[in-house]
Enzyme design. Structure first.
Site, PDB file in Angstrom:
ATOM      1  N   SER A   1     -11.097   7.675   5.240  1.00  0.00           N
ATOM      2  CA  SER A   1     -12.240   7.368   4.379  1.00  0.00           C
ATOM      3  C   SER A   1     -13.568   7.464   5.127  1.00  0.00           C
ATOM      4  O   SER A   1     -13.632   7.229   6.348  1.00  0.00           O
ATOM      5  CB  SER A   1     -12.065   5.939   3.869  1.00  0.00           C
ATOM      6  OG  SER A   1     -13.234   5.479   3.256  1.00  0.00           O
TER       7      SER A   1
ATOM      8  N   TYR B   1     -11.536  -2.907   5.309  1.00  0.00           N
ATOM      9  CA  TYR B   1     -10.927  -1.709   4.719  1.00  0.00           C
ATOM     10  C   TYR B   1     -11.151  -0.495   5.626  1.00  0.00           C
ATOM     11  O   TYR B   1     -10.202   0.197   6.009  1.00  0.00           O
ATOM     12  CB  TYR B   1     -11.519  -1.458   3.323  1.00  0.00           C
ATOM     13  CG  TYR B   1     -11.208  -0.070   2.805  1.00  0.00           C
ATOM     14  CD1 TYR B   1      -9.898   0.316   2.524  1.00  0.00           C
ATOM     15  CD2 TYR B   1     -12.228   0.871   2.603  1.00  0.00           C
ATOM     16  CE1 TYR B   1      -9.608   1.591   2.067  1.00  0.00           C
ATOM     17  CE2 TYR B   1     -11.950   2.148   2.144  1.00  0.00           C
ATOM     18  CZ  TYR B   1     -10.634   2.505   1.878  1.00  0.00           C
ATOM     19  OH  TYR B   1     -10.351   3.780   1.438  1.00  0.00           O
TER      20      TYR B   1
ATOM     21  N   LYS C   1      -8.411   1.843   7.974  1.00  0.00           N
ATOM     22  CA  LYS C   1      -8.277   3.307   7.891  1.00  0.00           C
ATOM     23  C   LYS C   1      -8.476   3.928   9.283  1.00  0.00           C
ATOM     24  O   LYS C   1      -7.771   4.868   9.654  1.00  0.00           O
ATOM     25  CB  LYS C   1      -9.291   3.872   6.894  1.00  0.00           C
ATOM     26  CG  LYS C   1      -8.969   3.524   5.458  1.00  0.00           C
ATOM     27  CD  LYS C   1      -7.789   4.347   4.958  1.00  0.00           C
ATOM     28  CE  LYS C   1      -7.222   3.850   3.664  1.00  0.00           C
ATOM     29  NZ  LYS C   1      -6.057   4.610   3.206  1.00  0.00           N
TER      30      LYS C   1
HETATM   31  N1  LIG Z   1     -10.954   6.755  -4.478  1.00  0.00           N
HETATM   32  C1  LIG Z   1     -11.786   7.054  -3.483  1.00  0.00           C
HETATM   33  O1  LIG Z   1     -12.968   7.369  -3.701  1.00  0.00           O
HETATM   34  C2  LIG Z   1     -11.298   7.045  -2.049  1.00  0.00           C
HETATM   35  C3  LIG Z   1     -12.216   7.329  -1.024  1.00  0.00           C
HETATM   36  C4  LIG Z   1     -11.766   7.339   0.296  1.00  0.00           C
HETATM   37  C5  LIG Z   1     -10.432   7.095   0.574  1.00  0.00           C
HETATM   38  N2  LIG Z   1      -9.559   6.804  -0.429  1.00  0.00           N
HETATM   39  C6  LIG Z   1      -8.145   6.545  -0.080  1.00  0.00           C
HETATM   40  O2  LIG Z   1      -7.328   7.399  -0.871  1.00  0.00           O
HETATM   41  C7  LIG Z   1      -6.081   6.761  -1.155  1.00  0.00           C
HETATM   42  C8  LIG Z   1      -5.817   6.834  -2.647  1.00  0.00           C
HETATM   43  O3  LIG Z   1      -6.905   6.241  -3.352  1.00  0.00           O
HETATM   44  P1  LIG Z   1      -6.875   6.120  -4.940  1.00  0.00           P
HETATM   45  O4  LIG Z   1      -8.278   6.001  -5.387  1.00  0.00           O
HETATM   46  O5  LIG Z   1      -6.003   7.173  -5.487  1.00  0.00           O
HETATM   47  O6  LIG Z   1      -6.178   4.698  -5.093  1.00  0.00           O
HETATM   48  P2  LIG Z   1      -5.156   4.180  -6.209  1.00  0.00           P
HETATM   49  O7  LIG Z   1      -5.195   2.703  -6.158  1.00  0.00           O
HETATM   50  O8  LIG Z   1      -5.405   4.865  -7.510  1.00  0.00           O
HETATM   51  O9  LIG Z   1      -3.741   4.690  -5.663  1.00  0.00           O
HETATM   52  C9  LIG Z   1      -3.066   4.022  -4.627  1.00  0.00           C
HETATM   53  C10 LIG Z   1      -1.591   3.985  -5.016  1.00  0.00           C
HETATM   54  O10 LIG Z   1      -0.838   3.414  -3.940  1.00  0.00           O
HETATM   55  C11 LIG Z   1       0.107   2.520  -4.481  1.00  0.00           C
HETATM   56  N3  LIG Z   1       0.389   1.529  -3.438  1.00  0.00           N
HETATM   57  C12 LIG Z   1      -0.476   0.677  -2.825  1.00  0.00           C
HETATM   58  N4  LIG Z   1       0.173  -0.071  -1.918  1.00  0.00           N
HETATM   59  C13 LIG Z   1       1.464   0.325  -1.932  1.00  0.00           C
HETATM   60  C14 LIG Z   1       2.624  -0.067  -1.213  1.00  0.00           C
HETATM   61  N5  LIG Z   1       2.582  -1.053  -0.303  1.00  0.00           N
HETATM   62  N6  LIG Z   1       3.788   0.559  -1.465  1.00  0.00           N
HETATM   63  C15 LIG Z   1       3.867   1.547  -2.396  1.00  0.00           C
HETATM   64  N7  LIG Z   1       2.801   1.942  -3.130  1.00  0.00           N
HETATM   65  C16 LIG Z   1       1.620   1.336  -2.896  1.00  0.00           C
HETATM   66  C17 LIG Z   1      -0.541   1.926  -5.716  1.00  0.00           C
HETATM   67  O11 LIG Z   1       0.392   1.429  -6.645  1.00  0.00           O
HETATM   68  C18 LIG Z   1      -1.326   3.134  -6.258  1.00  0.00           C
HETATM   69  O12 LIG Z   1      -0.554   3.886  -7.175  1.00  0.00           O
HETATM   70  C19 LIG Z   1      -6.179   5.354  -0.591  1.00  0.00           C
HETATM   71  O13 LIG Z   1      -5.523   5.354   0.650  1.00  0.00           O
HETATM   72  C20 LIG Z   1      -7.680   5.145  -0.402  1.00  0.00           C
HETATM   73  O14 LIG Z   1      -7.940   4.272   0.657  1.00  0.00           O
HETATM   74  C21 LIG Z   1      -9.960   6.771  -1.741  1.00  0.00           C
END
Ligand SMILES: NC(=O)c1ccc[n+]([C@@H]2O[C@H](COP(=O)([O-])OP(=O)(O)OC[C@H]3O[C@@H](n4cnc5c(N)ncnc54)[C@H](O)[C@@H]3O)[C@@H](O)[C@H]2O)c1
Length: 334
Positions: free
Chosen positions: A120, A144, A148
């Site tokens: 991130s 957070y 990461k």
């Molecule tokens: N959305 C953004 O703008 C953004 C930006 C930078 C980084 N990220 C990273 O991208 C990744 C995905 O983000 P997103 O927006 O799709 O999030 P999201 O919450 O939509 O998806 C995360 C998924 O992981 C699953 N999950 C969480 N903990 C778990 C566990 N212990 N075991 C099994 N499943 C688990 C959740 O049920 C969910 O379906 C994350 O790692 C986040 O940190 C997202």
């Protein structure tokens, strides 16, 4: 093409990426607890295998890898709310670090050697210059971002010790929805700027808050780099292909390289939706940097990545089309 374990594949970015992987001919195994994800996405991912489980369950991970002959992993599963992490760092260290270690040990025990990791922009902390390239200092200002960054280091040492090669993709602000209209963004609570702006247009919220109007930016409001979720998905496929072709462990920043201010996002929202969006000016929030814009030059040069849906209007239009059809998110499909 190979069999990919997609942790968090029922979530926002994971589901969009899974769709692209399937189109490319990969076998996809979605591994998700469904704590924050949505089983409805599976309808749009024909052929994907699904295992409901926690990444902290090492035995189930190892069994899944063995059963489906998995040879690579894309690790999306994590908690991802900055404010929540400040209030409850233990929750973030448990899920994003402790359980990630269990997950990595499990895949290592089964001989998986290629990992793509969702990192991130939050790993950088205070912006020292823009655009932010891979050489920018990484000093997270919240738990957070720290988890990461720690996971990036863990992956480095898993390479040194076990030869697991990884690519960390540091996303800036993921936004937009599947251009085919099947998948979208459904977070509870929603905290991201573009969905919140569109919710104000749809009457799901009374207004959109502008936090800070006195930043040293062209219109005084914070500037962010929005990247379409499908463009993000493509980057994962390029990263996977590079690893399969022998690439070394590395990290890439991923954004459009162009920032949009809060006022510009709201104005684009009005244009795309044709609706009134009430904007309410509020004081700055502590910890919000003035400007977060990525340089994606490294991934463009090394992997040939290019955003296809880069302009903010397309990003907001695809998001809006999905939100219009899904007033209750995926629950609208029940
Ligand atoms: N959305 C953004 O703008 C953004 C930006 C930078 C980084 N990220 C990273 O991208 C990744 C995905 O983000 P997103 O927006 O799709 O999030 P999201 O919450 O939509 O998806 C995360 C998924 O992981 C699953 N999950 C969480 N903990 C778990 C566990 N212990 N075991 C099994 N499943 C688990 C959740 O049920 C969910 O379906 C994350 O790692 C986040 O940190 C997202």
């Amino acid at each position: 093409m190979g069999s990919v374990l997609v942790t968090g594949g029922a979530g926002y970015i994971g589901s969009h990426t899974s769709k692209l992987l399937l189109k490319k001919g990969y076998d996809v195994v979605i591994y998700d607890s469904l704590e924050l994800g949505h089983k409805e996405v599976l309808k749009y991912l024909p052929g994907a295998k699904f295992v409901q489980g926690d990444i902290g369950d090492g035995q189930l991970v190892a069994d899944t890898v063995k059963k489906y002959d998995v040879d690579s992993m894309i690790h999306f599963a994590a908690y991802a709310s900055v404010p929540e992490s400040v209030g409850d760092p233990v929750k973030y260290y448990q899920n994003n670090i402790v359980k990630t270690l269990t997950l990595l040990d499990a895949i290592n025990s089964q001989g998986v050697k290629h990992v793509l990791f969702s990192s991130s922009a939050a790993t950088f902390g205070e912006t020292q210059y823009v655009p932010i390239d891979e050489k920018h200092p990484q000093k997270p200002t919240n738990p957070y971002g720290q988890t990461k960054l720690d996971a990036e280091y863990i992956l480095h040492w898993y390479d040194v010790a076990f030869g697991i090669k990884s690519v960390a993709l540091r996303y800036f602000c993921a936004a937009g929805a599947d251009p085919e209209g099947e998948l979208g963004e459904d977070h509870t609570p929603e905290t991201h700027m573009i969905p919140l702006t569109l919710f104000a247009a749809l009457g799901r919220r009374p207004d959109i808050k502008i936090f800070g109007t006195d930043y040293p930016t062209h219109d005084g409001t914070g500037v962010r780099d929005y990247i379409h979720v499908t463009d993000l998905g493509h980057a994962h496929i390029l990263g996977l292909e590079a690893l399969k072709n022998g690439a070394e462990t590395t990290a890439y920043n991923l954004g459009n390289g162009k920032g949009y201010s809060v006022r510009e996002v709201i104005e684009t929202g009005r244009k795309v939706t044709g609706k009134t969006i009430v904007a309410t000016e509020s004081p700055r929030r502590p910890g919000d940097p003035a400007e977060l814009v990525a340089s994606s030059a490294k991934i463009e040069k090394e992997l040939g990545w290019k955003p296809q849906f880069g302009d903010i209007e397309t990003i907001m239009r695809t998001a809006y089309e999905w939100f219009e059809k899904h007033p209750k998110g995926y629950a609208s499909e029940e």
